[in-house]
Design a protein around this motif. Structure first.
Motif, PDB file in Angstrom:
ATOM      1  N   MET B  47       0.834  -1.221   0.000  1.00 48.30           N
ATOM      2  CA  MET B  47       0.000   0.000   0.000  1.00 48.30           C
ATOM      3  C   MET B  47       0.857   1.255   0.000  1.00 48.30           C
ATOM      4  SD  MET B  47      -3.195  -0.610   2.464  1.00 48.30           S
ATOM      5  CE  MET B  47      -4.754  -1.123   1.803  1.00 48.30           C
ATOM      6  N   LEU B  48       1.985   1.165   0.695  1.00 52.31           N
ATOM      7  CA  LEU B  48       2.870   2.338   0.783  1.00 52.31           C
ATOM      8  C   LEU B  48       3.825   2.423  -0.416  1.00 52.31           C
ATOM      9  CD1 LEU B  48       3.737   2.129   4.584  1.00 52.31           C
ATOM     10  CD2 LEU B  48       2.201   3.757   3.492  1.00 52.31           C
ATOM     11  N   GLY B  49       3.745   1.437  -1.274  1.00 51.33           N
ATOM     12  CA  GLY B  49       4.580   1.450  -2.478  1.00 51.33           C
ATOM     13  C   GLY B  49       5.976   0.899  -2.251  1.00 51.33           C
ATOM     14  N   ILE B  50       6.195   0.259  -1.076  1.00 53.01           N
ATOM     15  CA  ILE B  50       7.533  -0.310  -0.797  1.00 53.01           C
ATOM     16  C   ILE B  50       7.745  -1.567  -1.645  1.00 53.01           C
ATOM     17  CG2 ILE B  50       9.033  -1.294   1.027  1.00 53.01           C
ATOM     18  CD1 ILE B  50       7.415   0.612   2.977  1.00 53.01           C
ATOM     19  N   ASN B  51       6.757  -2.411  -1.733  1.00 52.72           N
ATOM     20  CA  ASN B  51       6.839  -3.565  -2.641  1.00 52.72           C
ATOM     21  C   ASN B  51       5.592  -3.603  -3.527  1.00 52.72           C
ATOM     22  OD1 ASN B  51       4.725  -4.645  -1.171  1.00 52.72           O
ATOM     23  ND2 ASN B  51       6.060  -5.867   0.124  1.00 52.72           N
ATOM     24  N   ARG B  52       5.670  -4.471  -4.513  1.00 47.14           N
ATOM     25  CA  ARG B  52       4.526  -4.537  -5.440  1.00 47.14           C
ATOM     26  C   ARG B  52       3.837  -5.883  -5.337  1.00 47.14           C
ATOM     27  NH1 ARG B  52       5.275  -1.851 -11.363  1.00 47.14           N
ATOM     28  NH2 ARG B  52       5.113   0.312 -10.700  1.00 47.14           N
ATOM     29  N   ILE B  53       2.604  -5.845  -4.904  1.00 40.77           N
ATOM     30  CA  ILE B  53       1.795  -7.068  -4.848  1.00 40.77           C
ATOM     31  C   ILE B  53       0.486  -6.764  -5.565  1.00 40.77           C
ATOM     32  CG2 ILE B  53       0.734  -8.797  -3.349  1.00 40.77           C
ATOM     33  CD1 ILE B  53       2.602  -7.918  -1.116  1.00 40.77           C
ATOM     34  N   SER B  54       0.062  -7.694  -6.383  1.00 40.91           N
ATOM     35  CA  SER B  54      -1.190  -7.469  -7.120  1.00 40.91           C
ATOM     36  C   SER B  54      -2.382  -7.554  -6.168  1.00 40.91           C
ATOM     37  CB  SER B  54      -1.331  -8.508  -8.230  1.00 40.91           C
ATOM     38  OG  SER B  54      -1.549  -9.766  -7.659  1.00 40.91           O
ATOM     39  N   PRO B  55      -3.489  -6.933  -6.523  1.00 34.90           N
ATOM     40  CA  PRO B  55      -4.676  -7.000  -5.645  1.00 34.90           C
ATOM     41  C   PRO B  55      -5.093  -8.434  -5.347  1.00 34.90           C
ATOM     42  CG  PRO B  55      -5.036  -5.397  -7.382  1.00 34.90           C
ATOM     43  CD  PRO B  55      -3.734  -6.050  -7.674  1.00 34.90           C
ATOM     44  N   GLU B  56      -4.985  -9.298  -6.352  1.00 36.75           N
ATOM     45  CA  GLU B  56      -5.373 -10.701  -6.157  1.00 36.75           C
ATOM     46  C   GLU B  56      -4.489 -11.354  -5.100  1.00 36.75           C
ATOM     47  OE1 GLU B  56      -4.686  -9.490  -9.293  1.00 36.75           O
ATOM     48  OE2 GLU B  56      -6.794  -9.183  -9.807  1.00 36.75           O
ATOM     49  N   GLU B  57      -3.197 -11.035  -5.177  1.00 39.47           N
ATOM     50  CA  GLU B  57      -2.262 -11.608  -4.203  1.00 39.47           C
ATOM     51  C   GLU B  57      -2.569 -11.102  -2.796  1.00 39.47           C
ATOM     52  OE1 GLU B  57       2.160 -12.360  -5.442  1.00 39.47           O
ATOM     53  OE2 GLU B  57       1.305 -10.832  -6.779  1.00 39.47           O
ATOM     54  N   LYS B  58      -2.911  -9.830  -2.715  1.00 36.42           N
ATOM     55  CA  LYS B  58      -3.234  -9.250  -1.403  1.00 36.42           C
ATOM     56  C   LYS B  58      -4.427  -9.980  -0.788  1.00 36.42           C
ATOM     57  CE  LYS B  58      -2.154  -4.602  -2.676  1.00 36.42           C
ATOM     58  NZ  LYS B  58      -2.706  -3.290  -2.854  1.00 36.42           N
ATOM     59  N   ILE B  59      -5.440 -10.208  -1.621  1.00 36.40           N
ATOM     60  CA  ILE B  59      -6.647 -10.914  -1.144  1.00 36.40           C
ATOM     61  C   ILE B  59      -6.269 -12.327  -0.714  1.00 36.40           C
ATOM     62  CG2 ILE B  59      -8.913 -11.844  -1.888  1.00 36.40           C
ATOM     63  CD1 ILE B  59      -9.297  -8.920  -1.827  1.00 36.40           C
ATOM     64  N   LYS B  60      -5.375 -12.945  -1.489  1.00 40.77           N
ATOM     65  CA  LYS B  60      -4.953 -14.318  -1.183  1.00 40.77           C
ATOM     66  C   LYS B  60      -4.241 -14.357   0.172  1.00 40.77           C
ATOM     67  CE  LYS B  60      -3.247 -18.169  -3.866  1.00 40.77           C
ATOM     68  NZ  LYS B  60      -2.380 -18.569  -4.990  1.00 40.77           N
ATOM     69  N   ILE B  61      -3.365 -13.356   0.374  1.00 46.43           N
ATOM     70  CA  ILE B  61      -2.652 -13.282   1.656  1.00 46.43           C
ATOM     71  C   ILE B  61      -3.664 -13.152   2.795  1.00 46.43           C
ATOM     72  CG2 ILE B  61      -1.094 -11.847   3.056  1.00 46.43           C
ATOM     73  CD1 ILE B  61       0.411 -11.159   0.453  1.00 46.43           C
ATOM     74  N   LEU B  62      -4.618 -12.275   2.579  1.00 45.99           N
ATOM     75  CA  LEU B  62      -5.653 -12.027   3.601  1.00 45.99           C
ATOM     76  C   LEU B  62      -6.436 -13.306   3.909  1.00 45.99           C
ATOM     77  CD1 LEU B  62      -6.916  -9.308   5.019  1.00 45.99           C
ATOM     78  CD2 LEU B  62      -8.829  -9.858   3.547  1.00 45.99           C
ATOM     79  N   GLU B  63      -6.791 -14.018   2.838  1.00 51.52           N
ATOM     80  CA  GLU B  63      -7.590 -15.241   3.004  1.00 51.52           C
ATOM     81  C   GLU B  63      -6.829 -16.307   3.788  1.00 51.52           C
ATOM     82  OE1 GLU B  63     -10.897 -15.876   1.320  1.00 51.52           O
ATOM     83  OE2 GLU B  63     -10.717 -13.697   1.512  1.00 51.52           O
ATOM     84  N   ASN B  64      -5.496 -16.284   3.656  1.00 48.41           N
ATOM     85  CA  ASN B  64      -4.696 -17.309   4.324  1.00 48.41           C
ATOM     86  C   ASN B  64      -4.294 -16.964   5.751  1.00 48.41           C
ATOM     87  OD1 ASN B  64      -4.695 -19.258   2.316  1.00 48.41           O
ATOM     88  ND2 ASN B  64      -3.103 -18.171   1.177  1.00 48.41           N
ATOM     89  N   LEU B  65      -4.711 -15.795   6.190  1.00 47.30           N
ATOM     90  CA  LEU B  65      -4.380 -15.425   7.572  1.00 47.30           C
ATOM     91  C   LEU B  65      -5.211 -16.276   8.533  1.00 47.30           C
ATOM     92  CD1 LEU B  65      -4.349 -11.513   7.360  1.00 47.30           C
ATOM     93  CD2 LEU B  65      -2.380 -13.015   7.464  1.00 47.30           C
ATOM     94  N   ALA B  66      -4.606 -16.646   9.678  1.00 47.48           N
ATOM     95  CA  ALA B  66      -5.310 -17.475  10.664  1.00 47.48           C
ATOM     96  C   ALA B  66      -6.583 -16.772  11.140  1.00 47.48           C
ATOM     97  CB  ALA B  66      -4.377 -17.756  11.833  1.00 47.48           C
ATOM     98  N   GLY B  67      -6.451 -15.477  11.333  1.00 45.16           N
ATOM     99  CA  GLY B  67      -7.607 -14.684  11.798  1.00 45.16           C
ATOM    100  C   GLY B  67      -8.758 -14.767  10.819  1.00 45.16           C
TER     101      GLY B  67
END
Lengths: 597, 160
Positions: B47-67
């Protein structure tokens, strides 16, 4: 110039009184007697002025009194004469122009039977005759395809009647124009005849010239001021009326030329709107002259009858009556202008602007005398707002805030009409159509602004409306309703800057700050949640986010979440605190069961 | 524009306030928070532009969180898609924890959240298997012969 300070003055006064000590007793008594007699003469004599024995003193007092008054009257007279002469120069041209336009010598040809109109009308009629064949084919196809709206049963009789009437359209138009002209000319006879408005004005000027030097200075000042004001206002009003009557000729010719096409448009329901537009414009342009002529006639009548000064008069009332002799006709003329334009004939607004522009130019040419009048140098809105604050004129046009109140009332009426359309997908589609249709009249513009407001209320305001939002806000459409549904439209809304006091575009951050958390989730439109700025500022506001978590609908939450994660970058650099808040939001989107959408 | 139906499946669905925080507390207890925090940092950096992750990847990361996994279980339970009994097994498989931890976690969730949720329908059959894929295979009705067996099919050729 000799300058005295306070102590020096005190010393001088003391010296003056102490100098009496040097007089002998006889001289002192003589001086005292003289003073007493002179004092009594000044204070007692005016009250006993009728006593024959005091004639000598009366003459002396009268001489001084008259001498002072004469000097004052003379000065006021000279100043007023100059001012009146300048203002009269300004009123001459519009007066002559109006007189010429209203006279039968201006355009002697008929409205419907002159070469220009007849040739133009014939071209349009021939063109429309070709259209009949297309219309017949269209009706035939509609009947075959069972499109009820255009079936032969409904449209064919109308087509046949119209096909006949088209050939008589100049006659029909002529009858209506003549009817309006008969009424109009009845009033204009009084205005341009022997007892015309300028003849009356001339008489009033002559009267002032003759009586001016002998009158009371206060009365002179009041009368002079009233005449100058009347001249300035009437020059603008006459110019507007002159342009209006000129435009009436040309526009009615054009409307007669286009009449076959308008009649043809009456056949099909699809084109009926064009017919109604033509018909409205035709009627309005016919009768705009009647309204204008009526008010000109009234103003002339008030000037000639001199209504105010004819009543019981006393010294005090006379001064005010002098003022009212001119003020009342002036108010009538102004009301006449607004009444004529409230008919909202298409193009009448341009006529008014042109006249205002001409007034401005004339003002510049005459040394800027007119430039000081707001109505001349500004456009309609600014002029009206300023006029509202003028004590006498302002009241005549409704007082301060009347312009805004008038617009609000128009907006309210338009909104009520639009709200009658049911809140269904089809109903809202119909409202949306109104936004994209061209708005030719003032009523159309209000309808469009109302459509925007109603769609915002119904959370169905699409991007198609964006370009009309500034106009809607100008016409008093509720900006809050618009930005509550679509905060992403904020850059199209205007606000007054608190520092510069000038209008500027709003920002998404600004409107998001204005929306209450409970209002946000209730009024936000799903499409607005597709805007990354809106989502960003909603996420930063904890109260808004909590309300969204608890109450927002699934579809909206889904849109919010998608935008949140697909936004390329925040709209502005984040502070440390904001970074922590955003991190918290990601956690919330992960661990809140409400966000599992 | 078609008006969409924004209503949720369960209109009475209200989770107890602060359910997310309860989940976070439980996750911290079982040592999942640091792993989740690292993943969240990844999204934040993007989000801050430090690295580049696609929106799909972000959602995937979110989905895989234990929470997210626990929160989704709560949602599924509230929607009436799973029963309370099936939750320990889901937790065990999805969070890759021991049976004992899963049972304990379920108990804690039950005490602090589940008791307050009124699911749409009660599922009697206990959950036994974790579905492999989310996509539901539509079941097609078995094609029945139009003509009843007792009636004679006049269009049918006689079998010689």
């Amino acid at each position: 110039m000799v300058c005295y300070n306070k102590s020096m003055l005190v010393q001088k006064i003391k010296n003056f009184f102490f100098s009496f000590k040097r007089l002998n007793k006889k001289s002192a008594i003589f001086l005292l007697l003289i003073s007493v007699v002179f004092g009594l003469t000044l204070f007692i004599l005016p009250t006993n002025i009728a006593y024959a024995g005091w004639d000598f003193w009366n003459d002396i007092i009268d001489f001084f009194k008259n001498f002072g008054e004469s000097i004052l009257s003379g000065m006021i007279g000279v100043i007023m004469t100059v001012l009146i002469a300048v203002s009269q120069l300004l009123v001459i041209l519009p007066t002559l122009l109006l007189n010429w336009v209203l006279s039968p010598h201006f355009i002697s040809v008929s409205f419907t039977h002159n070469d220009f109109v007849l040739q133009g009308w014939q071209i349009v009629r021939d063109f429309v005759n070709m259209g009949f064949i297309i219309a017949l084919v269209f009706i035939a196809l509609s009947t075959a395809l069972r499109i009820r709206e255009f079936e032969a049963k409904k449209t064919l009789p109308v087509l046949l009647i119209i096909a006949l009437l088209i050939n008589f359209s100049p006659v029909i138009c002529g009858v209506i124009i003549d009817a309006s002209n008969i009424v109009m000319n009845h009033f204009l006879k009084g205005v341009v005849g022997e007892d015309s408005i300028w003849e009356n004005l001339g008489e009033q000027y002559t009267k002032l010239w003759e009586e001016g030097w002998s009158e009371d200075p206060a009365k002179m000042l009041a009368k002079g001021f009233a005449i100058v004001m009347f001249n300035l206002v009437s020059s603008i009003v006459f110019l507007i009326f002159a342009f209006l009557f000129m435009a009436r000729y040309v526009i009615l010719w054009l409307l007669v030329i286009l009449s076959p096409l308008a009649f043809f448009c009456r056949i099909l329901p699809l084109t009926k709107r064009i017919w109604s537009m033509w018909w409205n414009q035709f009627i309005q342009w016919c009768f705009i002259g009647v309204v204008a002529a009526f008010f000109l006639y009234l103003a002339q009548l008030l000037l000639s009858k001199n209504i105010v000064s004819e009543g019981p008069s006393s010294e005090e009332i006379e001064g005010i009556s002098a003022l009212f002799t001119y003020m009342v006709p002036m108010v009538v003329l102004i009301v006449g202008v607004f009444a004529s334009f409230s008919i909202s004939a298409m193009g009448a607004g341009y006529v008014r602007k042109a006249a205002m522009g001409a007034g401005k130019w004339a003002g510049r040419m005459s040394g800027g005398a007119v430039r000081r009048i707001p109505a001349v140098s500004r456009a309609e809105e600014a002029a009206r707002r300023k006029l509202e604050r003028v004590p006498v004129l302002g009241r005549a046009i409704g007082g301060p805030g009347a312009y805004e109140a008038g617009r609000k009332a128009k907006m309210e009426t338009a909104t009520k009409a639009i709200e009658k359309i049911p809140d269904t997908p089809q109903g809202n589609k119909d409202i949306l159509k109104r936004i994209s249709q061209p708005a030719l009249t003032e009523k159309d513009r209000y309808a469009r602004a109302a459509a925007i407001e109603v769609l915002a209320k119904r959370k169905d305001l699409t991007d198609k409306a964006v370009k009309f939002i500034p106009e809607a806000q100008k016409l008093e459409a509720n900006a809050k309703t618009i930005y509550q549904a679509r905060p992403d439209f904020a850059p199209h809304l205007t606000t007054i800057d608190s520092v510069t006091k000038k209008p500027r575009a709003m920002t998404t951050e600004e409107v998001m700050g204005k929306i209450e958390p409970a209002e946000f989730y209730r009024n936000i439109q799903k499409e607005a949640l597709g805007n990354s700025d809106v989502v960003f500022y909603a996420a930063l506001d904890e109260r808004k986010f909590n309300q969204m978590t608890r109450h927002m609908k699934v579809e909206q939450k889904r849109e919010f979440k998608n935008t949140f994660f697909s936004a390329p970058a925040p709209p502005r650099p984040l502070t440390k605190k904001e970074q922590a808040i955003m991190k918290r939001r990601i956690k919330d989107l992960s661990t809140s069961p409400e966000w599992q959408v | 524009m078609e008006k969409e139906n924004f209503e949720t499946k369960n209109p009475e669905l209200i989770f107890p306030e602060g359910s997310g925080l309860v989940i976070e507390e439980i996750l911290e207890k079982y040592g999942f928070n640091s792993a989740d925090a690292k993943e969240i940092d990844k999204i934040m950096d993007s989000m801050l532009g430090i690295n580049r992750i696609s929106p799909e990847e972000k959602i995937k990361i979110l989905e895989n969180l234990a929470g997210t996994k626990i929160a989704r279980l709560l949602k599924e339970y509230a929607d009436g898609n799973i029963s309370l009994e099936s939750i320990p097994l889901r937790l065990e498989k999805e969070l890759n924890i021991t049976k004992k931890d899963a049972a304990q976690m379920t108990e804690e969730l039950k005490e602090r959240i589940f008791v307050f949720i009124k699911p749409i329908k009660k599922i009697e059959v206990p959950f036994t298997e974790i579905p492999q894929t989310k996509t539901e295979i539509p079941t097609f009705p078995t094609v029945k012969p139009r003509i009843s067996p007792d009636k004679k099919d006049t269009y049918r050729e006689p079998i010689e």
